[in-house]
Design an enzyme around this catalytic site. Sequence first.
Site, PDB file in Angstrom:
ATOM      1  CB  CYS A  89      -4.900   4.038   5.536  1.00 20.41           C
ATOM      2  SG  CYS A  89      -4.466   2.691   6.637  1.00 20.41           S
TER       3      CYS A  89
ATOM      4  CB  CYS B  61      -2.578  -0.592  10.013  1.00 23.13           C
ATOM      5  SG  CYS B  61      -3.251  -0.198   8.397  1.00 23.13           S
TER       6      CYS B  61
ATOM      7  CG  ASP C 115       0.347   2.495   4.608  1.00 25.34           C
ATOM      8  OD1 ASP C 115      -0.040   3.217   3.680  1.00 25.34           O
ATOM      9  OD2 ASP C 115      -0.407   1.916   5.397  1.00 25.34           O
TER      10      ASP C 115
ATOM     11  CB  CYS D  75      -0.941  -0.011   1.198  1.00 27.50           C
ATOM     12  SG  CYS D  75      -0.153  -0.433   2.737  1.00 27.50           S
TER      13      CYS D  75
END
Lengths: 195, 137
Positions: free
Chosen positions: B64, B107, B39, B37
């Site tokens: 996110c 996450c 991140d 993603c």
Amino acid sequence: MPPLPRDYYGFFGFDRKLAIDSAALQKRFYELSRQWHPDRFGRKSAEEQEMALEATSILNDGYRTLKDPVKRAEYLLTQDGFPIAEQRGKDVPPELLEEVFELNMMLEEVKSGDESARPQLEQSRQHFLGLREGVDRELLREFQRHDESVEASPTSKQALQEIRGLLNRRRYIENLIRDVERALNPVTPSRPAPG
Amino acid sequence: MAYSDKVLDHYNNPRNVGSFDKSDPRVGTGMVGAPECGDVMKLQVKVNQETGIIEDAKFKTFGCGSAIASSSLATEWLRGKTVDQALEIKNTDIVNELSLPPVKIHCSVLAEDAIKAAITDYKKKQGVLTPEAVAVH
């Protein structure tokens, strides 16, 4: 009629190699397109018509997948038990993360209206494009190593593992390039590639 | 997908955003990322070298809402813990505290990895890098 091969390589009658001659692939695609064209099945049974429809769908998906080296590698890897998504971030080298972090800081500045980061951002874009080229070169080398080794041999597996790492890296870099380009040209709509 | 109130709270009012000087011997830095993603998370601890207690923690995350909330929560939890206690923080604790849905569990994994990386970096600087500290990574 024999059942349709679901596997794209099987459908096209190609060996399971990562390097594919794109001209030969295109030629085969046209042949198969003619062979399965719905017009040729107009007078056939409903069953055969349905089969032709299904074949066309496999054919189109298969062509889209096999003609793109990255999609092709992802496909073969997944089939051979190396699913791409199941990998964690450990393959990202720390120095790349550092760069990504710095890049995100710059992006934040530009987004907040600070134009002074813009030239740096352009530099970053060049840098990441260069990184992607490097990854692509490494990919081709590993493709060759895979194709020259015996299927399912340790060398072949090692090459696939290596390719998986490279593909993840490539995807990461790709996302960064996209972010930078978006920040550099926020209003310009994306133009289709020529040709 | 709706975020939980706790995620929204951390997202809207992130705690301890910022950074310490990376070269400070009391500071441990963890930088982790998720290629899927894009991140990227930087988490830092400042440790009292006499007591081994984490006196301050800071983070900066690009990602996110759940990634920001996970790292924000992690810095809150780190303050006041010893470095060894810090290693006991599990991603499942973060999942439970923030009520993260299954698609956002990665996450919390990222936040746990960031804590471990920061502590490992600190220990490396102190020259007390034990095999266990390497193994947890």
